[in-house]
Design an enzyme around this catalytic site. Structure first.
Site, PDB file in Angstrom:
ATOM      1  N   HIS A  12      -7.459  -0.620   5.600  1.00 29.62           N
ATOM      2  CA  HIS A  12      -6.470   0.327   6.118  1.00 29.62           C
ATOM      3  C   HIS A  12      -6.273   1.456   5.105  1.00 29.62           C
ATOM      4  O   HIS A  12      -6.283   2.638   5.453  1.00 29.62           O
ATOM      5  CB  HIS A  12      -5.168  -0.424   6.376  1.00 29.62           C
ATOM      6  N   ASP A  72      -0.527  -4.178   6.639  1.00 36.24           N
ATOM      7  CA  ASP A  72      -1.312  -3.461   7.641  1.00 36.24           C
ATOM      8  C   ASP A  72      -2.800  -3.805   7.579  1.00 36.24           C
ATOM      9  O   ASP A  72      -3.634  -3.048   8.078  1.00 36.24           O
ATOM     10  CB  ASP A  72      -1.116  -1.952   7.486  1.00 36.24           C
ATOM     11  N   ASP A  88       5.597   4.892   5.211  1.00 37.58           N
ATOM     12  CA  ASP A  88       6.437   3.970   5.972  1.00 37.58           C
ATOM     13  C   ASP A  88       6.519   2.587   5.324  1.00 37.58           C
ATOM     14  O   ASP A  88       7.146   1.679   5.879  1.00 37.58           O
ATOM     15  CB  ASP A  88       5.955   3.856   7.425  1.00 37.58           C
ATOM     16  N   HIS A  89       5.913   2.444   4.141  1.00 40.82           N
ATOM     17  CA  HIS A  89       6.032   1.200   3.373  1.00 40.82           C
ATOM     18  C   HIS A  89       6.664   1.418   2.001  1.00 40.82           C
ATOM     19  O   HIS A  89       7.023   0.445   1.339  1.00 40.82           O
ATOM     20  CB  HIS A  89       4.661   0.534   3.215  1.00 40.82           C
ATOM     21  N   HIS A 123       1.272   3.997   1.970  1.00 42.30           N
ATOM     22  CA  HIS A 123       1.745   4.778   3.112  1.00 42.30           C
ATOM     23  C   HIS A 123       3.268   4.901   3.095  1.00 42.30           C
ATOM     24  O   HIS A 123       3.979   3.948   2.776  1.00 42.30           O
ATOM     25  CB  HIS A 123       1.268   4.168   4.429  1.00 42.30           C
ATOM     26  N   HIS A 128       0.847  -1.194   0.000  1.00 39.56           N
ATOM     27  CA  HIS A 128       0.000   0.000   0.000  1.00 39.56           C
ATOM     28  C   HIS A 128       0.879   1.239   0.000  1.00 39.56           C
ATOM     29  O   HIS A 128       2.101   1.151   0.125  1.00 39.56           O
ATOM     30  CB  HIS A 128      -0.989  -0.003   1.162  1.00 39.56           C
ATOM     31  N   HIS A 131       4.010  -4.475  11.093  1.00 41.43           N
ATOM     32  CA  HIS A 131       4.475  -3.766  12.289  1.00 41.43           C
ATOM     33  C   HIS A 131       4.554  -4.701  13.496  1.00 41.43           C
ATOM     34  O   HIS A 131       3.841  -5.706  13.573  1.00 41.43           O
ATOM     35  CB  HIS A 131       3.515  -2.621  12.638  1.00 41.43           C
TER      36      HIS A 131
END
Length: 255
Positions: free
Chosen positions: A114, A133, A60-61, A58, A56, A171
């Site tokens: 998400h 996530d 942080d990915h 985001h 996805h 995570h």
């Protein structure tokens, strides 16, 4: 031959993953949260990645997408529904599409909730699913872009995988998830045992992942919306699955 997996910490609580086909030597990254620990993992294993399987959009990915593409010339694969938000994307995939990592084949599962275009990768032959996530150990992702019924439908898809499937998540949230799970399912003996195991692993500085779908079906309240004990604890014995799931998610959001 098996899909070998190197799991490592990125950022504060993200997991980076290298998935290596031992037959051909081909390697994929599952998401790209942070360049430095990824490069360290590549050096440690000697596995040079040829692709990133993005789940996805985001940051942080995907933060290291472009840096790793420039360094290794790898191919970035990601969800078609979020293609305009995936840096460097080369190939767009959707429900049912197949991705090969050497001799290993993954099927793309669309798991929105998400984010609206989130996908998971299921390597059936290796018995592994990368759920990022969407599904966490003892939890699920926050609903940033979708309503609860959308996430519930995604979790139903994942719950239909073989119970022995190893689940790798995005995570290290399991310890806090366990505290919440016990608040809605306090008499679950399997959950209490899992919570004790998690506390031990974290005290030793060890990760709580991977988990298995069998463990999650027995302990994760977000996969147990149908359980009569949880429904009774919530005072929702006769409520719809959507409403029970939404209530569990709402409680977790403010826990």
């Amino acid at each position: 031959m098996a899909l070998k997996i190197e799991q490592f910490t990125c950022r504060s609580d993200n997991f980076g993953i290298l998935a290596h086909d031992s037959e051909t030597g081909e390697t994929a990254l599952i998401d790209a949260p942070e360049e430095r620990p990824i490069l360290q993992a590549i050096e440690r294993t000697g596995w040079r990645p040829t692709m990133i399987l993005t789940t996805h959009h985001h940051v942080d990915h995907v933060e290291a997408n472009l840096a790793l593409k420039a360094r290794f010339g790898l191919t970035i694969i990601g969800p078609a529904a979020e293609a305009d938000r995936i840096p460097g994307i080369d190939r767009q995939v959707k429900e049912g599409d197949k991705v090969r990592v050497g001799a290993q084949e993954a099927v793309v599962i669309e798991t929105p909730g998400h984010t609206a275009g989130h996908i998971s990768y299921h390597f059936a032959g290796a018995g592994v699913a990368f759920t990022a996530d969407t599904l966490f150990s003892l939890g699920c992702g926050r609903l940033f872009e979708c309503k609860p019924p959308v996430m519930l439908a995604s979790l139903r898809k994942l719950a239909a995988l073989p119970l022995e499937t190893a689940i790798y998540c995005g995570h290290e949230y399991t310890e806090s998830n366990a505290r919440f799970a016990l608040s809605v399912d306090p008499t679950n003996s399997a959950l209490k045992e899992r919570a004790a195991e998690i506390a031990r692993l974290r005290s030793e500085g060890r990760p709580t992942l991977p988990t298995t779908l069998a463990v999650e079906m027995a302990t994760n309240p977000f996969l147990r919306w149908h359980d009569p004990v949880i429904r009774r604890n919530l005072g929702m014995e006769d409520a719809s699955d959507d409403d029970v799931f939404a209530e569990i998610r709402k409680r977790k959001d403010v826990f």
